[in-house]
Design a protein around this motif. Structure first.
Motif, mmCIF file in Angstrom:
data_model
loop_
_atom_site.group_PDB
_atom_site.id
_atom_site.type_symbol
_atom_site.label_atom_id
_atom_site.label_comp_id
_atom_site.label_asym_id
_atom_site.label_seq_id
_atom_site.Cartn_x
_atom_site.Cartn_y
_atom_site.Cartn_z
ATOM 1 N N VAL A 278 0.820 -1.224 0.000
ATOM 2 C CA VAL A 278 0.000 0.000 0.000
ATOM 3 C C VAL A 278 0.850 1.269 0.000
ATOM 4 O O VAL A 278 0.314 2.372 -0.056
ATOM 5 N N ASN A 279 2.156 1.123 0.121
ATOM 6 C CA ASN A 279 3.010 2.312 0.214
ATOM 7 C C ASN A 279 4.272 2.050 -0.609
ATOM 8 O O ASN A 279 4.995 1.069 -0.359
ATOM 9 N N THR A 280 4.526 2.918 -1.597
ATOM 10 C CA THR A 280 5.717 2.709 -2.429
ATOM 11 C C THR A 280 6.773 3.798 -2.174
ATOM 12 O O THR A 280 7.732 3.918 -2.926
ATOM 13 N N ARG A 281 6.578 4.586 -1.099
ATOM 14 C CA ARG A 281 7.600 5.597 -0.762
ATOM 15 C C ARG A 281 8.738 4.880 -0.026
ATOM 16 O O ARG A 281 8.638 4.607 1.178
ATOM 17 N N VAL A 282 9.823 4.599 -0.772
ATOM 18 C CA VAL A 282 10.827 3.702 -0.192
ATOM 19 C C VAL A 282 11.551 4.304 1.013
ATOM 20 O O VAL A 282 12.126 3.568 1.810
ATOM 21 N N GLU A 283 11.520 5.636 1.162
ATOM 22 C CA GLU A 283 12.179 6.202 2.350
ATOM 23 C C GLU A 283 11.475 5.747 3.629
ATOM 24 O O GLU A 283 12.006 5.873 4.724
ATOM 25 N N GLU A 284 10.261 5.203 3.474
ATOM 26 C CA GLU A 284 9.549 4.677 4.644
ATOM 27 C C GLU A 284 9.752 3.166 4.811
ATOM 28 O O GLU A 284 9.188 2.555 5.700
ATOM 29 N N TYR A 285 10.601 2.580 3.969
ATOM 30 C CA TYR A 285 10.849 1.137 4.063
ATOM 31 C C TYR A 285 11.923 0.859 5.124
ATOM 32 O O TYR A 285 12.960 0.252 4.849
ATOM 33 N N ASP A 286 11.660 1.317 6.321
ATOM 34 C CA ASP A 286 12.672 1.189 7.370
ATOM 35 C C ASP A 286 12.400 0.022 8.309
ATOM 36 O O ASP A 286 13.101 -0.181 9.299
ATOM 37 N N GLY A 287 11.396 -0.762 8.025
ATOM 38 C CA GLY A 287 11.136 -1.961 8.832
ATOM 39 C C GLY A 287 10.115 -1.742 9.935
ATOM 40 O O GLY A 287 9.442 -2.672 10.345
ATOM 41 N N THR A 288 10.019 -0.518 10.456
ATOM 42 C CA THR A 288 9.014 -0.281 11.498
ATOM 43 C C THR A 288 7.848 0.553 10.970
ATOM 44 O O THR A 288 6.958 0.928 11.743
ATOM 45 N N THR A 289 7.859 0.864 9.697
ATOM 46 C CA THR A 289 6.685 1.471 9.083
ATOM 47 C C THR A 289 5.978 0.353 8.314
ATOM 48 O O THR A 289 6.616 -0.306 7.480
ATOM 49 N N ALA A 290 4.703 0.127 8.602
ATOM 50 C CA ALA A 290 3.989 -0.937 7.879
ATOM 51 C C ALA A 290 3.627 -0.400 6.496
ATOM 52 O O ALA A 290 2.894 0.584 6.382
ATOM 53 N N VAL A 291 4.152 -1.042 5.467
ATOM 54 C CA VAL A 291 3.891 -0.575 4.101
ATOM 55 C C VAL A 291 3.104 -1.616 3.307
ATOM 56 O O VAL A 291 2.849 -1.435 2.127
ATOM 57 N N VAL A 292 2.762 -2.703 3.967
ATOM 58 C CA VAL A 292 1.874 -3.690 3.341
ATOM 59 C C VAL A 292 0.728 -3.973 4.305
ATOM 60 O O VAL A 292 0.882 -3.860 5.519
ATOM 61 N N ARG A 293 -0.425 -4.339 3.734
ATOM 62 C CA ARG A 293 -1.550 -4.707 4.594
ATOM 63 C C ARG A 293 -1.658 -6.227 4.619
ATOM 64 O O ARG A 293 -0.972 -6.910 3.851
ATOM 65 N N THR A 294 -2.486 -6.755 5.494
ATOM 66 C CA THR A 294 -2.740 -8.198 5.477
ATOM 67 C C THR A 294 -4.122 -8.405 4.843
ATOM 68 O O THR A 294 -4.800 -7.443 4.479
#
Ligand code: B12
Ligand code: SF4
Length: 517
Positions: A404-420
């Motif tokens: 749900v989120n393709t802003r890679v600067e938020e791909y830090d592991g503690t930002t949820a960027v996928v849903r279940t």
């Protein structure tokens, strides 16, 4: 050539710069292996998080580098690109080289010539980078350098030379890292001076979330123990009293790890606090012998890749095998509890690596993992599955349309960027964030026992960091946790702005590409 090597300033929730500022191991290894025709200066920008742009400007002016190399993870991509633009404006003729996980696994993200990136070193860097520096200096073509991507013309996308085979560290060892090349100071772990040492590279497992397989295939190459001891001794001579062993999976060869612990004791290097990452199955199966040896050597924190306590999630993460407890060659259950018990029995702290928010996760399955962490681990390192380039998990999430989120600067592991299938990303992150803050507070007394000076001086700041977003109103129950979470997210977004964005000049491409190709 004069070379400036930079690691990015971006850090994430579980490794705040206040408590943990570690050097990037790659850069010192590169600097140690470029040969004596070139000189390197290393700047780990994590040390200057509040003044990144000024520091880089000063370094460029002071060292006048002909080549600048940046080490980049995916969540640092935006910062890296902003820095490249800045460097290009200040020193247009400088050759810009990128390396590390993101450029190696997603080189197409840097294809645009206006990015200002001239070369990408894919995979292990030491030999490729040296060959590149030599070729630039001698004005030789670079099209034969394995592992290198270059622009055939300044305004064209990258052309990729064939991959370089992984380094056989046993037969052809690398030179020791060049720590003297570091020009910024202040690396600490809970106040103790810290350094990085590698004892092996690679892993033969294939966990679906891990970048290692795409990066270098399934293999394991160990460094000779005497060379590891020389490396630790060098770090100690330069002041390190804590060492992070950054191996991908040191517990693949337990007998060798035991030999290393014994060698650390024999070399009298036990006044160092060691931190290491380990696999639960190895610790559970061999901990009776291994854990006491680790303790004697000085291991204090063990990052355990628990990943998840539920079988279905472990299957999705392809992490069942490495978390299986075995007796007489047969699987008898999950290894996590046994591994934790053994480490605790020998006085070591467990950093619990757990991943919540996998496709089938419900509030109950996430809560089961949080409850486990609350009860058994000393320092929670709970993350959300993150679709890093090239991992099998990324493919799974894409197929299921869960990103749900393709802003890679938020791909830090503690930002949820996928849903279940059952929960929105925001709800997953909220659950983790709310639970984890209190788990971290519970570790304070233990940290106080082991690092009293640091915790007494910095305890209030550590708490303020853990609870950022809170206010007097929320403490008095006049605001909900949801309000605090929203403020926390806004603070995180501001923290990510390490380097101001600069307008793009008409053309950034070229100088470096012309220099080499
Ligand atoms: C140790 C480690 C850490 C340490 C970092 C300590 C430190 N200061 O270095 C800790 C635990 C703090 C950490 C944290 C994180 N990490 Co980490 N970490 C690793 C690990 C295990 C080893 C990295 C290492 O040092 N290797 C040894 C060095 C020598 O190898 P190297 O970095 O690959 O460098 C070589 C090449 O890449 C290349 N190279 C690298 N840089 C450059 C630059 C130039 C100019 C050139 C030419 C070449 C080059 O040459 C080098 C020498 O051969 C890896 C890999 C793994 N299996 O899990 C993950 C890994 C790098 N981490 C990762 C991530 C995501 C993180 C976190 C964001 C979240 C998390 N998962 O914990 C945080 C953020 C860190 C932060 N800045 O706040 C990901 C990166 C994925 C990606 N695509 O970006 C990895 C790959 C793990 C994974 N999930 O697959 N990490
Ligand atoms: S065991 Fe660790 S290093 Fe190996 S593939 Fe799994 S997560 Fe990556």
């Amino acid at each position: 050539m004069r070379v400036l090597l930079l690691s990015m300033p971006d850090s994430f929730e579980h490794t705040p710069a206040l408590t943990m500022r570690m050097p990037n191991g790659a850069l010192a290894s590169l600097a140690g292996n470029i040969g004596n025709r070139h000189t390197a200066a290393i700047a780990d920008l994590i040390l200057v998080q509040d003044r990144v742009a000024q520091t880089v400007d000063t370094l460029i002016a002071r060292y006048q580098p002909q080549v600048v190399g940046l080490s980049v993870m995916t969540f640092q991509r935006r910062t890296a690109l902003r820095l490249v633009r800045r460097i290009r404006m200040a020193a247009p003729s400088t050759v810009v080289v990128l390396g590390g996980y993101d450029p190696s696994l997603a080189p197409e993200e840097y294809d645009d010539p206006r990015s200002g990136v001239d070369f990408i070193v894919r995979g292990e860097g030491e030999h490729t980078f040296k060959a590149l520096l030599d070729a630039i200096e001698d004005r030789r073509p670079v099209s034969g350098i394995a592992g290198l991507s270059f622009r055939p013309l300044p305004d064209l996308p990258f052309q990729h030379n064939p991959a370089r085979p992984v380094q056989r560290l046993e037969q052809s060892p690398l030179e020791l890292p060049n720590r003297a090349a570091r020009v910024l100071q202040g690396y600490t772990f809970l106040g103790r001076p810290i350094d990085i040492v590698e004892t092996s590279r690679g892993c033969t497992y294939d966990c679906s979330f891990c970048s290692i397989i795409e990066m270098r295939g399934r293999n394991f190459h160990a460094i000779d123990v005497s060379r590891v001891i020389a490396d630790i001794a060098d770090a100690r001579r330069r002041g390190a009293r804590a060492i992070f062993l950054v191996d991908d999976n040191i517990t693949l060869n337990v007998a060798r790890f035991e030999t290393l612990c014994a060698a650390i004791v024999d070399a009298g290097l036990t006044d160092i606090h060691y931190i290491v990452q380990a696999m639960t199955s190895s610790i559970a199966s061999h901990g009776e012998r291994l854990a006491p040896l680790m303790r004697r050597a000085g291991f204090k924190y063990v990052f355990l890749g628990i990943e998840n306590v539920l079988d279905a999630d472990l299957a999705f993460l392809r992490a069942s095998a490495k978390n299986a407890e075995r007796k007489d060659g047969r699987r008898v259950g999950n290894a996590s509890l046994r591994a934790i018990e053994l480490l605790h029995r020998h006085g070591m702290n467990v950093v619990g690596g757990i991943i919540v928010g996998n496709p089938g996760d419900t509030p109950e399955s996430i809560e089961a993992n949080l409850a486990f962490a609350r009860r058994y681990v000393d320092w929670p390192y709970i993350q959300h599955p993150t679709p890093y380039p090239g991992t099998p998990m990324t493919e799974d999430f894409r197929k299921q349309n869960l990103i749900v989120n393709t802003r890679v600067e938020e791909y830090d592991g503690t930002t949820a960027v996928v849903r279940t299938e059952h929960l929105e990303a925001d709800a997953i992150e909220f659950m983790r964030w709310r639970a984890e803050r209190w788990m971290k507070v519970r570790h304070l007394p233990s940290a106080l026992r082991h690092y009293p000076g640091f915790v007494l001086r910095n305890g209030p700041w550590m708490l303020a960091h853990t609870f950022r977003g809170s206010s007097w109103r929320s403490c008095l129950g006049l605001e909900s946790s949801r309000d605090v979470f929203r403020r926390y997210k806004a603070i995180r977004a501001r923290e990510r702005e390490y380097v101001p964005e600069m307008p793009a000049p008409p053309s950034l491409a070229g100088s470096g590409a012309r220099a080499g190709a």
